[in-house]
Scaffold this motif. Structure first.
Motif, PDB file in Angstrom:
ATOM      1  N   LEU A 399      -0.899 -22.821  46.588  1.00  0.00           N
ATOM      2  CA  LEU A 399      -2.030 -21.898  46.640  1.00  0.00           C
ATOM      3  C   LEU A 399      -1.792 -20.815  45.592  1.00  0.00           C
ATOM      4  N   ARG A 400      -2.764 -20.632  44.712  1.00  0.00           N
ATOM      5  CA  ARG A 400      -2.601 -19.674  43.607  1.00  0.00           C
ATOM      6  C   ARG A 400      -3.864 -18.827  43.474  1.00  0.00           C
ATOM      7  N   SER A 401      -3.668 -17.539  43.202  1.00  0.00           N
ATOM      8  CA  SER A 401      -4.815 -16.677  42.957  1.00  0.00           C
ATOM      9  C   SER A 401      -4.494 -15.695  41.836  1.00  0.00           C
ATOM     10  N   SER A 402      -5.535 -15.299  41.103  1.00  0.00           N
ATOM     11  CA  SER A 402      -5.406 -14.294  40.054  1.00  0.00           C
ATOM     12  C   SER A 402      -6.589 -13.341  40.127  1.00  0.00           C
ATOM     13  N   PHE A 403      -6.312 -12.069  39.881  1.00  0.00           N
ATOM     14  CA  PHE A 403      -7.358 -11.048  39.795  1.00  0.00           C
ATOM     15  C   PHE A 403      -7.262 -10.449  38.400  1.00  0.00           C
ATOM     16  N   LEU A 404      -8.273 -10.701  37.575  1.00  0.00           N
ATOM     17  CA  LEU A 404      -8.258 -10.276  36.176  1.00  0.00           C
ATOM     18  C   LEU A 404      -9.322  -9.210  35.950  1.00  0.00           C
ATOM     19  N   ARG A 405      -8.910  -8.114  35.332  1.00  0.00           N
ATOM     20  CA  ARG A 405      -9.831  -7.030  35.020  1.00  0.00           C
ATOM     21  C   ARG A 405      -9.654  -6.619  33.559  1.00  0.00           C
ATOM     22  N   THR A 406     -10.782  -6.387  32.881  1.00  0.00           N
ATOM     23  CA  THR A 406     -10.762  -6.071  31.461  1.00  0.00           C
ATOM     24  C   THR A 406     -11.561  -4.801  31.175  1.00  0.00           C
ATOM     25  N   SER A 413     -16.504  -7.601  23.037  1.00  0.00           N
ATOM     26  CA  SER A 413     -15.993  -8.434  21.932  1.00  0.00           C
ATOM     27  C   SER A 413     -15.956  -9.912  22.290  1.00  0.00           C
ATOM     28  N   LYS A 414     -16.257 -10.222  23.560  1.00  0.00           N
ATOM     29  CA  LYS A 414     -16.300 -11.598  24.072  1.00  0.00           C
ATOM     30  C   LYS A 414     -14.934 -12.284  24.067  1.00  0.00           C
ATOM     31  N   TYR A 415     -13.870 -11.490  24.076  1.00  0.00           N
ATOM     32  CA  TYR A 415     -12.529 -12.079  24.199  1.00  0.00           C
ATOM     33  C   TYR A 415     -12.257 -12.530  25.627  1.00  0.00           C
ATOM     34  N   ASN A 416     -12.654 -11.705  26.610  1.00  0.00           N
ATOM     35  CA  ASN A 416     -12.352 -12.041  27.994  1.00  0.00           C
ATOM     36  C   ASN A 416     -13.318 -11.308  28.919  1.00  0.00           C
ATOM     37  N   ASP A 417     -13.266 -11.641  30.213  1.00  0.00           N
ATOM     38  CA  ASP A 417     -14.149 -11.015  31.191  1.00  0.00           C
ATOM     39  C   ASP A 417     -13.410 -10.889  32.516  1.00  0.00           C
ATOM     40  N   ASP A 418     -13.936 -10.054  33.388  1.00  0.00           N
ATOM     41  CA  ASP A 418     -13.361  -9.893  34.721  1.00  0.00           C
ATOM     42  C   ASP A 418     -13.596 -11.145  35.552  1.00  0.00           C
ATOM     43  N   GLY A 419     -12.728 -11.335  36.539  1.00  0.00           N
ATOM     44  CA  GLY A 419     -12.946 -12.444  37.458  1.00  0.00           C
ATOM     45  C   GLY A 419     -11.829 -12.568  38.471  1.00  0.00           C
ATOM     46  N   ASN A 420     -12.105 -13.356  39.518  1.00  0.00           N
ATOM     47  CA  ASN A 420     -11.120 -13.703  40.537  1.00  0.00           C
ATOM     48  C   ASN A 420     -11.000 -15.223  40.559  1.00  0.00           C
ATOM     49  N   GLU A 421      -9.776 -15.712  40.526  1.00  0.00           N
ATOM     50  CA  GLU A 421      -9.567 -17.163  40.498  1.00  0.00           C
ATOM     51  C   GLU A 421      -8.741 -17.597  41.703  1.00  0.00           C
ATOM     52  N   VAL A 422      -9.110 -18.772  42.252  1.00  0.00           N
ATOM     53  CA  VAL A 422      -8.351 -19.394  43.335  1.00  0.00           C
ATOM     54  C   VAL A 422      -8.107 -20.851  42.971  1.00  0.00           C
ATOM     55  N   ARG A 423      -6.861 -21.288  43.133  1.00  0.00           N
ATOM     56  CA  ARG A 423      -6.512 -22.704  42.916  1.00  0.00           C
ATOM     57  C   ARG A 423      -5.794 -23.226  44.157  1.00  0.00           C
TER      58      ARG A 423
END
Length: 433
Positions: A399-406, A413-423
């Motif tokens: 079980l893996r999760s990530s919380f990404l904030r930019t 600049s379209k390099y990255n965006d916010d999001g929450n990921e679950v695997r």
């Protein structure tokens, strides 16, 4: 130049090191040394995107079978490696499929007249390679899954990528491994065709050497036709401190020289990048603490993976041997990032097979070309349990999760965006023979 340097290093090592025993002389035969296994993999990934970007989600069941024969006896041994892949779509994401970060089943690759542009309900792909061995040197030609710092196939999704070509692996000197190869096709993990990635060609050359039980180093280079030339250096050192304590230092670095034609086609900001990471891990008993720093310099960010027929590099989706690569790779132009991580093995508390890892990574100094300094941060969590005994022995649940904030500048600049990921990955390996 790289080829000359590696050749000189190899000659020096040969002069100072004892040769290994002859593996081919010890061959038991094509059938006697053969093995076959099947991996059952159930995988689910969901990405909850922010700021108007569409969410991504896919779920599937994979069957990954592999066969490896032994080598025939004699001076030149001959053998065969083969694999068969099959995947069933359990949930196409209801319009949320097709994201480059998941890519279980490629949209527009429908499997019926009623579903010509949707995702296929299933995928099947097979491949094989013939191999020849003299002493401790193996030449393999055909479909392969290379694992090199400059050409690393992606096996972190439902089905793995594969490449078609030739690879020579030599282990004539104890502790020394040399690799040279050329590949001309790449099979996308979400499609059935052998050449679905559109790879023109990639040449790889390099090697690794284990100086002592605790110190090893690797030097590799690659030339991806019409895309880039890439060079890699890796050094790993483990310093024992006590019976249950150690300090590990791990350095990884890439230098990329990008073809100007590719710069224009991929709309990059420049034609060069140097990126490196240094991680220090202190392990004591069941605990581990990691501190890492990663830095990207040059006129563009680090380029790797994806598929050439969609504007990617084509050198494998895991060709990023860097400390701060989780959901975000923290590999933007001029980005600097720091990590603090912690790991715990619950075996010391009576639950063998259960492990937990958490990491916090923050990146700054991102060049957004007019939008201001960019920053991003990620919290990564992973729990993995492997059954230790009984009928389900070796069954694993991850079980893996990530919380990404930019920052807003990064998003503009379209390099990255916010999001929450679950695997969620459930895997069960079966040894057939």
């Amino acid at each position: 130049m790289l080829k000359t340097r590696i050749s000189l290093i190899a000659l020096g090592l040969m002069a100072a090191t004892q040769a290994m025993a002859n593996d081919q002389a010890a061959s038991k035969g094509f059938v006697e040394d053969s093995s076959a296994n099947l991996l059952l993999r159930n995988a689910f990934i969901n990405r909850d995107k922010k700021h108007g970007t569409e969410d991504q989600s896919e779920w599937g069941q994979a069957f990954i079978g592999k066969f490896s024969s032994g080598f025939t006896q004699g001076t030149v041994g001959v053998g065969v490696d083969a694999f068969g892949l099959y995947a069933v779509r359990l949930d196409g994401g209801k319009g949320r499929n097709g994201g480059a970060g998941i890519d279980f089943f490629k949209p527009g690759n429908g499997d019926s007249d009623e579903n010509p542009t949707g995702s296929p309900h299933n995928l099947a792909r097979a491949g094989a390679a013939v191999k020849f061995r003299v002493s401790n040197t193996v030449l393999k030609y055909g479909d392969q899954m290379p694992e090199l710092p400059v050409l690393q196939y992606d096996d972190a999704r439902l089905l793995p990528e594969s490449f078609t070509g030739t690879l020579i692996t030599s282990k004539e000197i104890e502790g020394l491994e040399l690799n040279a190869g050329r590949f001309t096709q790449e099979a996308r993990k979400s499609m059935e065709h052998r050449d679905s990635g559109g790879l023109k060609s990639i040449n790889v050359l390099g090697g690794s050497y284990k100086f002592t039980e605790n110190l090893s180093a690797s030097v590799y280079g690659s030339d991806v036709e019409d895309v880039l030339k890439k060079y890699y250096l890796g050094v790993n050192y483990v310093h024992p401190l006590a019976d249950d304590q150690s300090l590990t230092l791990d350095f990884n670095g890439y230098k990329s020289d990008i073809d100007k034609k590719y710069v224009a086609e991929a709309d990059l900001t420049g034609d060069s990048n140097t990126i490196w990471s240094l991680a220090a891990t202190y392990a004591f008993g069941p605990h581990s603490i990691t501190i890492a720093h990663q830095r990207s310099t040059g006129s563009t960010g680090y380029q790797y993976g994806w598929y050439q027929n969609e504007g990617g590099v084509g050198d494998g989706g895991s060709t990023i041997y860097l400390a701060n690569s989780y959901w975000s790779d923290f590999n933007a132009e001029d980005e600097r990032s720091w990590q603090i991580g912690y790991g715990l093995d619950f075996g010391a508390f009576g639950i063998p097979g259960l492990k937990y890892n958490v990491a916090y990574v923050r990146g700054d100094n991102i060049n957004t070309h007019g939008f201001g300094e960019g920053t991003e941060r990620e919290i990564f969590n992973q729990v993995k349990y492997v059954v230790q005994e009984g009928p389900a022995k070796d069954l694993s649940i991850k079980l893996r999760s990530s919380f990404l904030r930019t920052s807003e500048s990064v998003r503009l600049s379209k390099y990255n965006d916010d999001g929450n990921e679950v695997r969620v990955f459930v895997e069960y390996p079966i040894s057939i023979f």
